[in-house]
Every structure is written in structure tokens, then in C-alpha cells.
Motif scaffolding. Structure first.
Motif, PDB file in Angstrom:
ATOM      1  N   PRO A  73      43.139  45.750  40.286  1.00  0.00           N
ATOM      2  CA  PRO A  73      42.887  46.485  41.521  1.00  0.00           C
ATOM      3  C   PRO A  73      42.383  47.913  41.339  1.00  0.00           C
ATOM      4  CG  PRO A  73      45.228  46.402  41.109  1.00  0.00           C
ATOM      5  CD  PRO A  73      44.564  45.552  40.051  1.00  0.00           C
ATOM      6  N   GLU A  74      42.583  48.515  40.160  1.00  0.00           N
ATOM      7  CA  GLU A  74      42.209  49.928  39.996  1.00  0.00           C
ATOM      8  C   GLU A  74      40.721  50.149  39.754  1.00  0.00           C
ATOM      9  OE1 GLU A  74      43.845  48.210  36.282  1.00  0.00           O
ATOM     10  OE2 GLU A  74      44.786  48.586  38.194  1.00  0.00           O
ATOM     11  N   LEU A  75      39.961  49.092  39.502  1.00  0.00           N
ATOM     12  CA  LEU A  75      38.516  49.252  39.310  1.00  0.00           C
ATOM     13  C   LEU A  75      37.829  49.507  40.645  1.00  0.00           C
ATOM     14  CD1 LEU A  75      37.909  46.348  36.800  1.00  0.00           C
ATOM     15  CD2 LEU A  75      37.934  48.782  36.291  1.00  0.00           C
ATOM     16  N   ASP A  76      36.975  50.512  40.683  1.00  0.00           N
ATOM     17  CA  ASP A  76      36.229  50.846  41.903  1.00  0.00           C
ATOM     18  C   ASP A  76      34.917  50.066  41.892  1.00  0.00           C
ATOM     19  OD1 ASP A  76      35.399  52.051  44.259  1.00  0.00           O
ATOM     20  OD2 ASP A  76      34.607  53.813  43.219  1.00  0.00           O
ATOM     21  N   ILE A  77      34.832  49.044  42.732  1.00  0.00           N
ATOM     22  CA  ILE A  77      33.656  48.175  42.783  1.00  0.00           C
ATOM     23  C   ILE A  77      33.057  48.261  44.184  1.00  0.00           C
ATOM     24  CG2 ILE A  77      32.756  45.861  42.362  1.00  0.00           C
ATOM     25  CD1 ILE A  77      34.257  46.991  39.951  1.00  0.00           C
ATOM     26  N   PRO A  78      32.002  49.045  44.366  1.00  0.00           N
ATOM     27  CA  PRO A  78      31.389  49.120  45.693  1.00  0.00           C
ATOM     28  C   PRO A  78      30.593  47.864  46.025  1.00  0.00           C
ATOM     29  CG  PRO A  78      30.202  50.515  44.155  1.00  0.00           C
ATOM     30  CD  PRO A  78      31.371  49.948  43.414  1.00  0.00           C
ATOM     31  N   ALA A  79      30.453  47.594  47.304  1.00  0.00           N
ATOM     32  CA  ALA A  79      29.636  46.457  47.738  1.00  0.00           C
ATOM     33  C   ALA A  79      28.215  46.660  47.218  1.00  0.00           C
ATOM     34  CB  ALA A  79      29.638  46.361  49.253  1.00  0.00           C
ATOM     35  N   GLY A  80      27.589  45.569  46.804  1.00  0.00           N
ATOM     36  CA  GLY A  80      26.238  45.647  46.286  1.00  0.00           C
ATOM     37  C   GLY A  80      26.157  45.690  44.779  1.00  0.00           C
ATOM     38  N   SER A  81      27.305  45.740  44.106  1.00  0.00           N
ATOM     39  CA  SER A  81      27.305  45.724  42.643  1.00  0.00           C
ATOM     40  C   SER A  81      26.871  44.349  42.144  1.00  0.00           C
ATOM     41  CB  SER A  81      28.691  46.037  42.100  1.00  0.00           C
ATOM     42  OG  SER A  81      29.101  47.315  42.486  1.00  0.00           O
ATOM     43  N   LYS A  82      26.311  44.326  40.952  1.00  0.00           N
ATOM     44  CA  LYS A  82      25.930  43.067  40.328  1.00  0.00           C
ATOM     45  C   LYS A  82      26.949  42.722  39.251  1.00  0.00           C
ATOM     46  CE  LYS A  82      20.980  43.487  41.119  1.00  0.00           C
ATOM     47  NZ  LYS A  82      19.652  43.516  40.487  1.00  0.00           N
ATOM     48  N   PHE A  83      27.126  41.431  39.024  1.00  0.00           N
ATOM     49  CA  PHE A  83      28.087  40.945  38.044  1.00  0.00           C
ATOM     50  C   PHE A  83      27.408  39.988  37.078  1.00  0.00           C
ATOM     51  CE2 PHE A  83      30.656  42.322  41.502  1.00  0.00           C
ATOM     52  CZ  PHE A  83      31.895  42.631  40.996  1.00  0.00           C
ATOM     53  N   LEU A  84      27.706  40.143  35.817  1.00  0.00           N
ATOM     54  CA  LEU A  84      27.301  39.180  34.795  1.00  0.00           C
ATOM     55  C   LEU A  84      28.615  38.635  34.238  1.00  0.00           C
ATOM     56  CD1 LEU A  84      25.091  37.839  33.136  1.00  0.00           C
ATOM     57  CD2 LEU A  84      25.222  39.754  31.555  1.00  0.00           C
ATOM     58  N   GLY A  98      30.032  41.571  49.497  1.00  0.00           N
ATOM     59  CA  GLY A  98      30.938  42.208  50.443  1.00  0.00           C
ATOM     60  C   GLY A  98      31.830  43.227  49.783  1.00  0.00           C
ATOM     61  N   TYR A  99      32.722  43.768  50.586  1.00  0.00           N
ATOM     62  CA  TYR A  99      33.674  44.756  50.101  1.00  0.00           C
ATOM     63  C   TYR A  99      34.864  44.046  49.464  1.00  0.00           C
ATOM     64  CZ  TYR A  99      30.960  48.011  52.844  1.00  0.00           C
ATOM     65  OH  TYR A  99      29.928  48.763  53.346  1.00  0.00           O
ATOM     66  N   PRO A 100      35.461  44.643  48.451  1.00  0.00           N
ATOM     67  CA  PRO A 100      36.609  43.999  47.811  1.00  0.00           C
ATOM     68  C   PRO A 100      37.842  44.011  48.705  1.00  0.00           C
ATOM     69  CG  PRO A 100      36.175  46.142  46.811  1.00  0.00           C
ATOM     70  CD  PRO A 100      35.086  45.887  47.793  1.00  0.00           C
ATOM     71  N   ALA A 101      38.629  42.943  48.614  1.00  0.00           N
ATOM     72  CA  ALA A 101      39.946  42.897  49.242  1.00  0.00           C
ATOM     73  C   ALA A 101      40.923  43.338  48.157  1.00  0.00           C
ATOM     74  CB  ALA A 101      40.263  41.493  49.722  1.00  0.00           C
ATOM     75  N   ILE A 102      41.543  44.501  48.357  1.00  0.00           N
ATOM     76  CA  ILE A 102      42.377  45.099  47.315  1.00  0.00           C
ATOM     77  C   ILE A 102      43.856  44.911  47.659  1.00  0.00           C
ATOM     78  CG2 ILE A 102      42.934  47.219  46.073  1.00  0.00           C
ATOM     79  CD1 ILE A 102      40.061  48.147  46.748  1.00  0.00           C
ATOM     80  N   TYR A 103      44.603  44.386  46.684  1.00  0.00           N
ATOM     81  CA  TYR A 103      46.039  44.171  46.807  1.00  0.00           C
ATOM     82  C   TYR A 103      46.723  44.936  45.674  1.00  0.00           C
ATOM     83  CZ  TYR A 103      44.198  40.395  49.659  1.00  0.00           C
ATOM     84  OH  TYR A 103      43.505  39.669  50.591  1.00  0.00           O
ATOM     85  N   SER A 104      48.035  45.012  45.694  1.00  0.00           N
ATOM     86  CA  SER A 104      48.754  45.753  44.652  1.00  0.00           C
ATOM     87  C   SER A 104      48.623  45.090  43.281  1.00  0.00           C
ATOM     88  CB  SER A 104      50.228  45.893  45.018  1.00  0.00           C
ATOM     89  OG  SER A 104      50.823  44.605  45.119  1.00  0.00           O
ATOM     90  N   SER A 105      48.419  43.795  43.252  1.00  0.00           N
ATOM     91  CA  SER A 105      48.369  43.067  41.985  1.00  0.00           C
ATOM     92  C   SER A 105      46.966  42.719  41.513  1.00  0.00           C
ATOM     93  CB  SER A 105      49.183  41.779  42.107  1.00  0.00           C
ATOM     94  OG  SER A 105      48.658  40.996  43.174  1.00  0.00           O
ATOM     95  N   HIS A 106      45.984  42.749  42.407  1.00  0.00           N
ATOM     96  CA  HIS A 106      44.623  42.346  42.048  1.00  0.00           C
ATOM     97  C   HIS A 106      43.657  42.716  43.166  1.00  0.00           C
ATOM     98  CE1 HIS A 106      45.859  39.074  44.681  1.00  0.00           C
ATOM     99  NE2 HIS A 106      44.579  38.742  44.800  1.00  0.00           N
ATOM    100  N   GLN A 107      42.374  42.479  42.923  1.00  0.00           N
ATOM    101  CA  GLN A 107      41.387  42.569  43.990  1.00  0.00           C
ATOM    102  C   GLN A 107      40.520  41.317  43.949  1.00  0.00           C
ATOM    103  OE1 GLN A 107      38.189  45.529  43.767  1.00  0.00           O
ATOM    104  NE2 GLN A 107      38.834  46.000  41.679  1.00  0.00           N
ATOM    105  N   GLU A 108      40.009  40.943  45.110  1.00  0.00           N
ATOM    106  CA  GLU A 108      39.156  39.767  45.242  1.00  0.00           C
ATOM    107  C   GLU A 108      37.815  40.205  45.804  1.00  0.00           C
ATOM    108  OE1 GLU A 108      41.111  36.924  47.763  1.00  0.00           O
ATOM    109  OE2 GLU A 108      43.023  37.171  46.706  1.00  0.00           O
ATOM    110  N   ILE A 109      36.738  39.746  45.173  1.00  0.00           N
ATOM    111  CA  ILE A 109      35.402  40.113  45.618  1.00  0.00           C
ATOM    112  C   ILE A 109      34.582  38.837  45.766  1.00  0.00           C
ATOM    113  CG2 ILE A 109      33.321  41.443  45.121  1.00  0.00           C
ATOM    114  CD1 ILE A 109      35.109  43.176  43.256  1.00  0.00           C
ATOM    115  N   ARG A 110      34.048  38.625  46.964  1.00  0.00           N
ATOM    116  CA  ARG A 110      33.164  37.485  47.196  1.00  0.00           C
ATOM    117  C   ARG A 110      31.819  37.778  46.568  1.00  0.00           C
ATOM    118  NH1 ARG A 110      34.051  34.205  52.048  1.00  0.00           N
ATOM    119  NH2 ARG A 110      36.103  33.359  51.650  1.00  0.00           N
ATOM    120  N   LEU A 111      31.263  36.796  45.885  1.00  0.00           N
ATOM    121  CA  LEU A 111      29.994  36.975  45.189  1.00  0.00           C
ATOM    122  C   LEU A 111      28.955  35.995  45.701  1.00  0.00           C
ATOM    123  CD1 LEU A 111      31.306  37.250  41.522  1.00  0.00           C
ATOM    124  CD2 LEU A 111      30.760  39.111  43.088  1.00  0.00           C
TER     125      LEU A 111
END
Length: 117
Positions: A73-84, A98-111
Motif C-alpha cells: 500500500p505504501e507505493l504511490d501509483i497514480p492513474a495512467g501508470s504503465k506496468f510491465l 483507474g485509481y488504486p484502491a488502498i487498504y492497510s494491508s495492500h492496494q488493488e489497481i485495475r489494469l
């Protein structure tokens, strides 16, 4: 075992995260936006869900794929980032849709699957 450690034990994939950052062009001395890897080899978990859709036509039904990446969850991932993402030894390219859904244990990002070079 804490909830976060339990979730992180499922991280079997690695990802590089690419973002647009301001950088000075050495040729023309102007500040320009360029793509750079801002996080490298981040442990993560890729989740892919296929959803078949029914249609009232004579053609084949289409399918929709929903892809989500789970990470710390501590990684700052703005919408529009690319992932490999390296998933079971194969590399896949994605765009953040989209924007990440951030929780205390993790974050979820739709790709969204991508064909960028």
C-alpha cells in the motif's frame, strides 16, 4: 501471521512501474515529460478474471477480461501508470485504467492490457 503478511505471501509476480516524469532534455535544454521506470521488480500478484457476455445476435459472444494487480500500500501509483508484469516467467504489458484502491494491508489497481512498445 498478520493480514498483511498473509496477503504478501501470495505475491508470486514482479512488476516494473513506468510513469511520466519531468526531465531536462540535454539537447534542447527544455524540461519535457518522459517515461521512466520509477519502481523496479516490485513484488505483486496479478489476478485475471474472464467474464463471458451473452448477446442476442447470430455472431459469437464476446468475452471481457478484468485484470487487477495487488501490491504493497505504501507505493504511490497514480492513474495512467504503465506496468510491465512478469507472471509465471512471461512478461505482460498493462496500462493503469483507474485509481488504486488502498487498504492497510495492500492496494488493488485495475489494469488494461496494452500493446505499447
Amino acid at each position: 501471521m498478520t493480514q498483511r503478511k498473509a496477503i504478501e505471501s501470495l505475491y508470486i509476480d514482479k512488476c516494473d512501474i513506468i510513469q511520466l516524469v519531468s526531465a531536462k532534455n540535454p539537447v534542447n535544454k527544455r524540461t519535457e515529460l518522459t517515461e521512466q521506470v520509477v519502481h523496479k521488480s516490485v513484488p505483486c500478484r496479478l489476478s485475471v478474471k474472464n467474464i463471458a457476455t451473452a448477446s442476442d445476435s447470430d455472431t459469437a459472444s464476446s468475452a471481457v477480461q478484468v485484470t487487477t494487480v495487488f501490491m504493497a500500500p505504501e507505493l504511490d501509483i497514480p492513474a495512467g501508470s504503465k506496468f510491465l508484469i512478469t507472471h509465471y516467467g512471461r512478461e505482460f504489458k498493462y496500462e493503469s485504467s483507474g485509481y488504486p484502491a488502498i487498504y492497510s494491508s495492500h492496494q488493488e489497481i485495475r489494469l488494461q492490457r496494452s500493446d505499447w512498445a
